[in-house]
Motif scaffolding. Structure first.
Motif, mmCIF file in Angstrom:
data_model
loop_
_atom_site.group_PDB
_atom_site.id
_atom_site.type_symbol
_atom_site.label_atom_id
_atom_site.label_comp_id
_atom_site.label_asym_id
_atom_site.label_seq_id
_atom_site.Cartn_x
_atom_site.Cartn_y
_atom_site.Cartn_z
ATOM 1 N N ILE A 16 0.880 -1.171 -0.008
ATOM 2 C CA ILE A 16 -0.056 0.056 -0.097
ATOM 3 C C ILE A 16 0.662 1.106 -0.044
ATOM 4 O O ILE A 16 0.561 2.419 -0.773
ATOM 5 C CB ILE A 16 -0.974 0.333 0.951
ATOM 6 N N ARG A 17 2.119 1.184 0.790
ATOM 7 C CA ARG A 17 2.690 2.475 0.866
ATOM 8 C C ARG A 17 3.573 2.484 -0.483
ATOM 9 O O ARG A 17 3.523 3.832 -0.935
ATOM 10 C CB ARG A 17 3.963 2.086 1.995
ATOM 11 N N GLU A 18 3.885 1.521 -1.346
ATOM 12 C CA GLU A 18 4.455 1.670 -2.432
ATOM 13 C C GLU A 18 3.508 2.182 -3.603
ATOM 14 O O GLU A 18 3.764 3.150 -4.331
ATOM 15 C CB GLU A 18 5.173 0.417 -2.915
ATOM 16 N N ALA A 19 2.298 1.768 -3.312
ATOM 17 C CA ALA A 19 1.329 1.965 -4.299
ATOM 18 C C ALA A 19 0.959 3.500 -4.042
ATOM 19 O O ALA A 19 0.768 4.401 -5.169
ATOM 20 C CB ALA A 19 -0.119 1.131 -4.071
ATOM 21 N N ASP A 20 0.766 4.143 -2.662
ATOM 22 C CA ASP A 20 0.793 5.517 -2.601
ATOM 23 C C ASP A 20 1.803 6.302 -3.043
ATOM 24 O O ASP A 20 1.462 7.385 -3.624
ATOM 25 C CB ASP A 20 0.641 5.769 -0.986
ATOM 26 N N ARG A 21 2.951 5.845 -2.896
ATOM 27 C CA ARG A 21 4.058 6.607 -3.257
ATOM 28 C C ARG A 21 4.218 6.752 -5.121
ATOM 29 O O ARG A 21 4.692 7.749 -5.520
ATOM 30 C CB ARG A 21 5.218 6.118 -2.807
ATOM 31 N N ALA A 22 3.775 5.804 -5.521
ATOM 32 C CA ALA A 22 3.822 5.917 -7.048
ATOM 33 C C ALA A 22 2.547 6.875 -7.536
ATOM 34 O O ALA A 22 3.087 7.402 -8.574
ATOM 35 C CB ALA A 22 3.553 4.272 -7.671
ATOM 36 N N ARG A 23 1.648 6.793 -6.937
ATOM 37 C CA ARG A 23 0.594 7.854 -7.374
ATOM 38 C C ARG A 23 1.139 9.236 -7.119
ATOM 39 O O ARG A 23 0.790 10.183 -7.809
ATOM 40 C CB ARG A 23 -0.706 7.817 -6.515
ATOM 41 N N LEU A 24 1.913 9.608 -5.978
ATOM 42 C CA LEU A 24 2.088 11.003 -5.643
ATOM 43 C C LEU A 24 3.216 11.068 -6.531
ATOM 44 O O LEU A 24 3.587 12.229 -6.942
ATOM 45 C CB LEU A 24 2.686 10.748 -4.315
ATOM 46 N N GLU A 25 4.164 10.230 -7.015
ATOM 47 C CA GLU A 25 5.098 10.599 -7.963
ATOM 48 C C GLU A 25 4.522 10.926 -9.460
ATOM 49 O O GLU A 25 5.277 11.767 -10.130
ATOM 50 C CB GLU A 25 6.090 9.202 -8.322
ATOM 51 N N ILE A 26 3.595 10.423 -9.620
ATOM 52 C CA ILE A 26 2.823 10.780 -10.937
ATOM 53 C C ILE A 26 2.198 12.226 -10.590
ATOM 54 O O ILE A 26 2.436 13.076 -11.693
ATOM 55 C CB ILE A 26 1.375 10.136 -11.111
ATOM 56 N N LEU A 27 1.990 12.557 -9.417
ATOM 57 C CA LEU A 27 1.648 14.204 -9.393
ATOM 58 C C LEU A 27 2.786 15.102 -9.246
ATOM 59 O O LEU A 27 2.840 16.191 -9.705
ATOM 60 C CB LEU A 27 1.016 14.223 -7.995
ATOM 61 N N ALA A 28 4.012 14.426 -8.888
ATOM 62 C CA ALA A 28 5.139 15.284 -8.829
ATOM 63 C C ALA A 28 5.666 15.552 -10.007
ATOM 64 O O ALA A 28 6.130 16.483 -10.406
ATOM 65 C CB ALA A 28 6.329 14.560 -7.902
ATOM 66 N N GLU A 29 5.408 14.637 -11.056
ATOM 67 C CA GLU A 29 5.734 14.757 -12.549
ATOM 68 C C GLU A 29 4.895 15.791 -13.014
ATOM 69 O O GLU A 29 5.601 16.640 -14.031
ATOM 70 C CB GLU A 29 5.651 13.588 -13.293
ATOM 71 N N GLU A 30 3.598 15.757 -12.683
ATOM 72 C CA GLU A 30 2.903 16.793 -13.297
ATOM 73 C C GLU A 30 3.169 18.217 -12.651
ATOM 74 O O GLU A 30 2.716 19.241 -13.342
ATOM 75 C CB GLU A 30 1.264 16.662 -12.746
ATOM 76 N N MET A 31 3.836 18.405 -11.678
ATOM 77 C CA MET A 31 4.073 19.617 -10.779
ATOM 78 C C MET A 31 5.548 20.133 -11.245
ATOM 79 O O MET A 31 5.991 21.252 -10.882
ATOM 80 C CB MET A 31 3.854 19.722 -9.478
ATOM 81 N N GLN A 32 6.158 19.239 -12.012
ATOM 82 C CA GLN A 32 7.597 19.495 -12.407
ATOM 83 C C GLN A 32 7.787 20.987 -13.197
ATOM 84 O O GLN A 32 8.714 21.728 -12.773
ATOM 85 C CB GLN A 32 8.178 18.561 -12.802
ATOM 86 N N SER A 33 6.877 21.252 -13.940
ATOM 87 C CA SER A 33 7.105 22.412 -14.528
ATOM 88 C C SER A 33 6.802 23.574 -13.743
ATOM 89 O O SER A 33 7.262 24.825 -13.814
ATOM 90 C CB SER A 33 5.972 22.369 -16.036
ATOM 91 N N VAL A 34 5.832 23.426 -12.953
ATOM 92 C CA VAL A 34 5.516 24.606 -12.027
ATOM 93 C C VAL A 34 6.517 24.640 -11.068
ATOM 94 O O VAL A 34 6.923 25.902 -10.718
ATOM 95 C CB VAL A 34 4.395 24.243 -11.247
#
Length: 205
Positions: A38-56
């Protein structure tokens, strides 16, 4: 005879306890694996968000160190925007929860299963924080007051009365005045001569 039965019962009880302990250990191991997954799954989803926010994150002014844009570890991974705002996963492991910790408690700023929606909310939050900082600097540097004072001085200077300058006489005025004085002088001179001549003639008679 009775002692033999007691020994057998005691042995069977020990076996049952050992089996129960072994089963409990296996169950604990399974639960640990589930937690890790579960922890790894949560981290993977947050990494997707981090990629979305990289340009910002790349567009944030270099001197502004308020923002983190990092994923923390621990039992519940979080994507930290700054020291108080973060994004975490809800219990369904699909919904992003954008919250901010305040003195009055946690304030929910956004919640959605769509990563793009949360990315927009975070972007708006970052923009508001930057504008707030610019306003704070504008209030503290005194530039607005100085500009206002300069404008007031210019307005006062423009409204001040302009001192009157002497108007030069027309071009022919000085000649006419001189001629008038000349005529007056001639008349006075002629009158004076006439008076002298009259007095002498009266004396001769």
């Amino acid at each position: 005879m009775g002692e033999g039965k007691d020994n057998v019962s005691s042995l069977m009880g020990n076996r049952r306890l050992a089996d129960a302990i072994r089963a409990a250990k296996i169950a604990a191991a399974h639960r640990s694996d589930v937690v890790v997954d579960i922890r790894e799954a949560d981290r993977a989803r947050l990494e997707i968000l981090a990629e979305e926010m990289q340009s910002v994150a790349d567009e944030v002014p270099p001197g502004d160190d308020r923002f983190d844009f990092t994923i923390s570890g621990g039992p519940q991974p979080r994507f930290w925007i700054d020291g108080t705002a973060h994004v975490s996963m809800a219990r369904d492991r699909r919904t992003y929860r954008f919250a901010r910790e305040t003195r009055l408690g946690r304030v929910m700023l956004g919640e959605s299963a769509d990563v793009a929606v949360i990315a927009d909310r975070v972007t708006d939050y970052v923009a508001e924080r930057i504008v707030e900082r610019d306003k704070a600097f504008a209030d503290s540097d005194g530039l607005g007051v100085r500009v206002m004072e300069r404008g007031e001085r210019k307005t006062e200077a423009a409204a001040a009365p302009i001192p009157a300058r002497p108007v030069p006489p027309p071009a022919g005025t000085s000649f006419a005045v001189a001629l008038s004085w000349l005529m007056i002088g001639l008349v006075i001179g002629a009158g004076t001569l006439y008076a002298i001549a009259s007095v002498r003639g009266f004396s001769l008679n």
